[in-house]
Motif scaffolding. Structure first.
Motif, PDB file in Angstrom:
ATOM      1  N   PRO A 274       1.978  -0.542  26.050  1.00 51.40           N
ATOM      2  CA  PRO A 274       2.569  -1.792  26.558  1.00 51.40           C
ATOM      3  C   PRO A 274       1.752  -3.022  26.210  1.00 51.40           C
ATOM      4  O   PRO A 274       2.310  -4.061  25.845  1.00 51.40           O
ATOM      5  CB  PRO A 274       2.620  -1.559  28.075  1.00 51.40           C
ATOM      6  CG  PRO A 274       2.587  -0.089  28.258  1.00 51.40           C
ATOM      7  CD  PRO A 274       1.779   0.462  27.120  1.00 51.40           C
ATOM      8  N   GLU A 275       0.417  -2.920  26.305  1.00 47.27           N
ATOM      9  CA  GLU A 275      -0.419  -4.095  26.022  1.00 47.27           C
ATOM     10  C   GLU A 275      -0.382  -4.462  24.546  1.00 47.27           C
ATOM     11  O   GLU A 275      -0.451  -5.645  24.183  1.00 47.27           O
ATOM     12  CB  GLU A 275      -1.856  -3.859  26.485  1.00 47.27           C
ATOM     13  CG  GLU A 275      -2.596  -2.719  25.792  1.00 47.27           C
ATOM     14  CD  GLU A 275      -2.349  -1.359  26.419  1.00 47.27           C
ATOM     15  OE1 GLU A 275      -3.093  -0.409  26.077  1.00 47.27           O
ATOM     16  OE2 GLU A 275      -1.419  -1.235  27.250  1.00 47.27           O
ATOM     17  N   VAL A 276      -0.267  -3.445  23.663  1.00 46.04           N
ATOM     18  CA  VAL A 276      -0.158  -3.725  22.225  1.00 46.04           C
ATOM     19  C   VAL A 276       1.157  -4.430  21.929  1.00 46.04           C
ATOM     20  O   VAL A 276       1.200  -5.417  21.177  1.00 46.04           O
ATOM     21  CB  VAL A 276      -0.276  -2.419  21.416  1.00 46.04           C
ATOM     22  CG1 VAL A 276       0.095  -2.666  19.946  1.00 46.04           C
ATOM     23  CG2 VAL A 276      -1.683  -1.857  21.515  1.00 46.04           C
ATOM     24  N   LEU A 277       2.240  -3.942  22.514  1.00 42.06           N
ATOM     25  CA  LEU A 277       3.554  -4.563  22.305  1.00 42.06           C
ATOM     26  C   LEU A 277       3.544  -6.011  22.756  1.00 42.06           C
ATOM     27  O   LEU A 277       3.996  -6.909  22.024  1.00 42.06           O
ATOM     28  CB  LEU A 277       4.616  -3.771  23.082  1.00 42.06           C
ATOM     29  CG  LEU A 277       6.048  -4.289  23.000  1.00 42.06           C
ATOM     30  CD1 LEU A 277       6.582  -4.170  21.578  1.00 42.06           C
ATOM     31  CD2 LEU A 277       6.951  -3.531  23.977  1.00 42.06           C
ATOM     32  N   GLU A 278       2.999  -6.259  23.942  1.00 39.74           N
ATOM     33  CA  GLU A 278       2.996  -7.620  24.475  1.00 39.74           C
ATOM     34  C   GLU A 278       2.117  -8.545  23.654  1.00 39.74           C
ATOM     35  O   GLU A 278       2.526  -9.656  23.289  1.00 39.74           O
ATOM     36  CB  GLU A 278       2.522  -7.595  25.930  1.00 39.74           C
ATOM     37  CG  GLU A 278       2.534  -8.965  26.589  1.00 39.74           C
ATOM     38  CD  GLU A 278       2.167  -8.904  28.060  1.00 39.74           C
ATOM     39  OE1 GLU A 278       2.095  -9.968  28.692  1.00 39.74           O
ATOM     40  OE2 GLU A 278       1.957  -7.778  28.577  1.00 39.74           O
ATOM     41  N   ASP A 279       0.888  -8.107  23.341  1.00 36.99           N
ATOM     42  CA  ASP A 279      -0.039  -8.968  22.599  1.00 36.99           C
ATOM     43  C   ASP A 279       0.469  -9.243  21.189  1.00 36.99           C
ATOM     44  O   ASP A 279       0.355 -10.369  20.686  1.00 36.99           O
ATOM     45  CB  ASP A 279      -1.424  -8.308  22.532  1.00 36.99           C
ATOM     46  CG  ASP A 279      -2.115  -8.266  23.892  1.00 36.99           C
ATOM     47  OD1 ASP A 279      -1.649  -8.976  24.806  1.00 36.99           O
ATOM     48  OD2 ASP A 279      -3.091  -7.502  24.040  1.00 36.99           O
ATOM     49  N   TRP A 280       1.010  -8.220  20.546  1.00 38.94           N
ATOM     50  CA  TRP A 280       1.528  -8.379  19.179  1.00 38.94           C
ATOM     51  C   TRP A 280       2.671  -9.385  19.142  1.00 38.94           C
ATOM     52  O   TRP A 280       2.663 -10.325  18.331  1.00 38.94           O
ATOM     53  CB  TRP A 280       1.974  -7.020  18.656  1.00 38.94           C
ATOM     54  CG  TRP A 280       2.740  -7.052  17.374  1.00 38.94           C
ATOM     55  CD1 TRP A 280       2.343  -7.604  16.180  1.00 38.94           C
ATOM     56  CD2 TRP A 280       4.044  -6.507  17.143  1.00 38.94           C
ATOM     57  NE1 TRP A 280       3.315  -7.429  15.228  1.00 38.94           N
ATOM     58  CE2 TRP A 280       4.365  -6.757  15.779  1.00 38.94           C
ATOM     59  CE3 TRP A 280       4.952  -5.813  17.936  1.00 38.94           C
ATOM     60  CZ2 TRP A 280       5.577  -6.358  15.222  1.00 38.94           C
ATOM     61  CZ3 TRP A 280       6.149  -5.399  17.382  1.00 38.94           C
ATOM     62  CH2 TRP A 280       6.454  -5.673  16.042  1.00 38.94           C
TER      63      TRP A 280
END
Length: 360
Positions: A274-280
């Protein structure tokens, strides 16, 4: 909490360059039973409106006019106020609520700000949901218009359906060239030929994610696009490398404005944290938001059984919508990007930058 999209009123955005036949089409559509109780919002450029006088008005639908300027310039306040006032007037009069909304843009309007407003305006977002973007293209002048005008390209690129008008004025070879040209700009959009505005409204409605329900993959149409996977190589985590990585790529362009409409599907085979999706997505939109016309995605998020549907326009994403597990049965996340001047490699490499193995 975001509203249930199944309870919202569907909105169809009708766009197309000057002279493409939008008023003729709209005149035919509003006379069909499925358009009963429809609200039609007509945008006009200039102080004196004309188009609304050309649209058949009846007891079963309401036509309102916005004539304060081009819809893509004045959209953020005027569209919301126009629709709110109309809804309030019908409610005070004791009339039936609208069954759907049709927004006709001017021929010079970029439709992206309209979608942006439908997603970001609190009042609209809690009452309306995008059902689809319909773009009309004149068969006789379509290729030259697409080559010469940035707005025409963006109208075609964002559309869910492309209606080719005046096909009776050109030969088969010219129609074929136009169809191929449009397919390069927007490979997933269904192309339909329309004569004198005659088309069943059912062919243009019920195309949005909320209307298709379990048919989310049809909404995404990922197989229509060139596939791009993550690069997964080492990226130097410096500001200079990010700027270089996201710089416009060289190559042929489709218009005199120096922009190239690019449509591609970015795929990720493993569940995305989830954090990768949001940050990306946050960084992608902050750096390139103006160049990303539209994003659709079905995403397998790590730790979630249900995949998520994402829909973004430039800087803004609609709240994620949970989908049935079978919408992403193979576990592969698919993102469809429709951009101007953004290379697929930029999207892929920026995703790699957020992978744990690549972190500085």
């Amino acid at each position: 909490m975001s509203p249930d999209t199944h309870d919202l009123i569907p909105v169809t955005v009708l766009t197309g360059f000057l002279g493409s036949g939008k008023t003729t089409l709209l005149n035919r559509l509003v006379q069909q039973p499925v358009m009963k109780d429809a609200l039609v919002v007509i945008n006009e450029f200039g102080d004196i409106g004309l188009d609304h006088r050309l649209v058949a008005e009846g007891d079963e639908h309401t036509v309102v006019e916005m004539s304060s300027g081009c819809l893509c310039c004045t959209i953020r306040g005027d569209l919301s106020r126009t629709i709110q006032r109309t809804f309030d007037a019908i409610e005070r009069a004791g009339g039936e609520p609208f069954s759907r909304v049709i927004i006709e843009t001017t021929g010079l309007a970029d439709p992206a700000p309209i979608l942006h407003t439908l997603m970001t305006d609190y009042w609209l977002a809690h009452r309306l949901v995008l059902d689809g973007v319909i773009c009309l293209v004149d068969a006789a002048s379509g290729i030259s218009t697409l080559n010469a005008h940035r707005e025409s390209q963006r109208q075609a690129a964002i559309a869910d359906r492309l209606l080719i008008t005046k096909a009776d004025l050109v030969d088969g070879a010219r129609l074929s060239r136009l169809a191929s040209h449009l397919a390069r700009i927007n490979p997933a959009a269904e192309q339909l030929q329309v004569s004198h505005g005659e088309i069943a409204a059912e062919q243009l409605t019920g195309k949005g994610l909320s209307a298709q329900g379990r048919q989310a993959n049809h909404w995404l149409s990922a197989a229509s696009y060139a596939q791009v996977a993550p690069v997964m190589d080492t990226i130097q985590a410096t500001p200079g490398s990010l700027v270089s990585m996201l710089s416009p790529q060289s190559g042929p362009v489709l218009s005199r404005h120096g922009e190239q409409v690019r449509s591609f599907c970015f795929t990720v085979e493993e569940p995305i944290a989830p954090e990768v999706l949001e940050d990306w997505l946050d960084l992608l939109m902050s750096l390139l938001g103006e160049k990303i016309l539209r994003v659709k995605a079905i995403v397998k998020v790590a730790g979630r059984e249900q995949p998520l549907a994402l829909h973004g326009v430039q800087h803004i994403f609609h709240p994620p919508e949970p989908l049935p597990v079978e919408a992403c049965a193979d576990g592969v996340s698919r993102f469809v990007f429709i951009t101007t001047g953004v290379a697929p490699e930029a999207v892929s490499r920026l995703f790699d930058y957020f992978q744990p193995a690549q972190a500085p």
